[in-house]
Design a protein around this motif. Structure first.
Motif, PDB file in Angstrom:
ATOM      1  N   HIS A  41       0.937  -1.067   0.155  1.00  0.00           N
ATOM      2  CA  HIS A  41       0.252   0.011  -0.018  1.00  0.00           C
ATOM      3  C   HIS A  41       0.818   1.320  -0.032  1.00  0.00           C
ATOM      4  O   HIS A  41       1.047   1.863   0.937  1.00  0.00           O
ATOM      5  N   PHE A  42       1.385   1.456  -1.256  1.00  0.00           N
ATOM      6  CA  PHE A  42       2.594   2.349  -1.392  1.00  0.00           C
ATOM      7  C   PHE A  42       1.889   3.921  -1.065  1.00  0.00           C
ATOM      8  O   PHE A  42       2.462   4.802  -0.638  1.00  0.00           O
ATOM      9  N   GLU A  43       0.356   4.156  -1.509  1.00  0.00           N
ATOM     10  CA  GLU A  43       0.106   5.397  -1.457  1.00  0.00           C
ATOM     11  C   GLU A  43      -0.072   5.698   0.023  1.00  0.00           C
ATOM     12  O   GLU A  43       0.216   7.005   0.438  1.00  0.00           O
ATOM     13  N   TRP A 152       4.120   8.687  -4.307  1.00  0.00           N
ATOM     14  CA  TRP A 152       3.120   8.950  -4.147  1.00  0.00           C
ATOM     15  C   TRP A 152       2.519   9.233  -5.738  1.00  0.00           C
ATOM     16  O   TRP A 152       1.483   8.778  -6.154  1.00  0.00           O
ATOM     17  N   VAL A 153       3.237   9.966  -6.508  1.00  0.00           N
ATOM     18  CA  VAL A 153       3.044  10.313  -7.926  1.00  0.00           C
ATOM     19  C   VAL A 153       2.949   8.983  -8.683  1.00  0.00           C
ATOM     20  O   VAL A 153       2.317   8.951  -9.541  1.00  0.00           O
ATOM     21  N   LEU A 159       2.116   3.465 -12.059  1.00  0.00           N
ATOM     22  CA  LEU A 159       3.545   3.297 -12.548  1.00  0.00           C
ATOM     23  C   LEU A 159       3.963   2.124 -11.790  1.00  0.00           C
ATOM     24  O   LEU A 159       3.971   2.068 -10.539  1.00  0.00           O
ATOM     25  N   ASN A 160       4.835   1.235 -12.329  1.00  0.00           N
ATOM     26  CA  ASN A 160       5.214  -0.044 -11.697  1.00  0.00           C
ATOM     27  C   ASN A 160       6.589   0.489 -11.280  1.00  0.00           C
ATOM     28  O   ASN A 160       7.573   0.614 -12.107  1.00  0.00           O
ATOM     29  N   GLY A 161       6.993   0.465  -9.860  1.00  0.00           N
ATOM     30  CA  GLY A 161       8.483   1.000  -9.513  1.00  0.00           C
ATOM     31  C   GLY A 161       9.384   0.319  -9.914  1.00  0.00           C
ATOM     32  O   GLY A 161      10.601   0.845 -10.181  1.00  0.00           O
ATOM     33  N   LEU A 220       3.249  18.551  -4.240  1.00  0.00           N
ATOM     34  CA  LEU A 220       4.080  18.223  -3.078  1.00  0.00           C
ATOM     35  C   LEU A 220       5.431  17.762  -3.819  1.00  0.00           C
ATOM     36  O   LEU A 220       6.376  17.948  -3.289  1.00  0.00           O
ATOM     37  N   CYS A 221       5.314  16.772  -4.908  1.00  0.00           N
ATOM     38  CA  CYS A 221       6.515  16.362  -5.547  1.00  0.00           C
ATOM     39  C   CYS A 221       7.337  17.457  -6.219  1.00  0.00           C
ATOM     40  O   CYS A 221       8.596  17.779  -5.973  1.00  0.00           O
ATOM     41  N   ALA A 222       6.731  18.465  -6.960  1.00  0.00           N
ATOM     42  CA  ALA A 222       7.299  19.659  -7.479  1.00  0.00           C
ATOM     43  C   ALA A 222       8.075  20.552  -6.294  1.00  0.00           C
ATOM     44  O   ALA A 222       9.155  20.824  -6.421  1.00  0.00           O
TER      45      ALA A 222
END
Length: 269
Positions: A41-43, A152-153, A159-161, A220-222
């Motif tokens: 559950h990465f999110e 999160w993005v 996307l598959n990490g 948040l990523c930016a």
């Protein structure tokens, strides 16, 4: 005849509840992030790291507002930060993208964790003597924010990490090394939060909240990636000639032209 009133003046031992309760909440959020990443559950894991950042920002301020600072609280906060902003982001990055990369994967995660530990140890030894305007090296919560926001993005766009393991590994290593660098990052402690601002500023703040609510992961990523990149830019603009000591090494060897008039920490007077 012994003075019986002396016993009433002896300070009672104990731990302040409110600030340490907030620290515990931050510690729980970091631990929850680790468990969530182990379950895929990465999110939830990324969001938990940001929740830990909120509690980390609150516990110190609440302690100062209520005059409940203590050595125990400071040490406990450092231990909690190590879990929430060191171990948790490293394991989240590893479980999301690096566990298929062999030695490179777990070494990249270990570099981040070890650099976070070194960063926190160095920060604790510089309390009261460092320039309050800047952080020396990327702060561990900001470094954790970089890793958490990217994960999160990635989950937002499904996307598959593991397809980006090499890129994520490099980002994890670079982010970790920035924590132990001598690059100067603005601490924003000079901002007058009690001062008056123009009405347009209030409208801009409302707009920011709308954007955050619409696309929190991307924004948040930016923000955190730009802040991570701001350290080298600030350092290069501050020094007359960039030297190795401005990047890494003993911070006492790094001379910045803004250090000619060091700011006095009024809180320590």
């Amino acid at each position: 005849m012994p003075n019986k009133e002396k016993s009433s003046t002896v300070p009672t031992k104990g731990i302040y509840l409110l600030p340490n309760l907030l620290t515990t909440a931050g510690l729980f959020s970091g631990f929850f992030a680790v468990v969530s990443s182990m379950n895929g559950h990465f999110e939830h894991a990324a969001i938990a790291i940001f929740v830990a950042m909120i509690f980390d920002g609150l516990d110190g301020r609440v302690a100062r507002m209520t005059n409940t600072q203590s050595e125990f609280g400071a040490e406990y906060d450092s231990m909690a930060d190590m879990v929430s902003f060191g171990i948790a982001p490293g394991l989240v990055a590893y479980n999301w993208a690096l566990d298929d990369m062999g030695k490179f994967g777990w070494l990249a995660a270990f570099i981040f964790v070890s650099c976070a530990a070194l960063r926190l140890a160095r920060f604790n030894t510089q309390v009261g003597v460092a320039d309050k305007r800047f952080f020396q090296g990327l702060a561990s919560p900001a470094a954790a924010g970089v890793i958490a926001s990217i994960v999160w993005v990635g989950t937002e766009y499904q996307l598959n990490g593991h397809d980006y393991g090499l890129i994520m590994g490099i980002i994890t290593i670079v982010t970790g090394l920035l924590m132990v660098s001598n690059f100067r990052y603005n601490s924003f402690k000079e901002v007058d939060w009690k001062g008056k601002v123009n009405f347009v500023v209030v409208l801009l703040i409302v707009l920011v909240f709308v954007i955050v609510a619409a696309s929190p992961a991307e924004l948040l990523c930016a923000i955190f990636v730009l802040y991570m990149a701001s350290g080298p830019v600030t350092t290069i603009k501050t020094v007359k000639k960039l030297k190795l000591e401005h990047v890494v090494g003993d911070d006492q060897d790094a001379e910045f032209k803004t250090d000619s008039k060091p700011k006095v920490d009024k809180e320590s007077d």
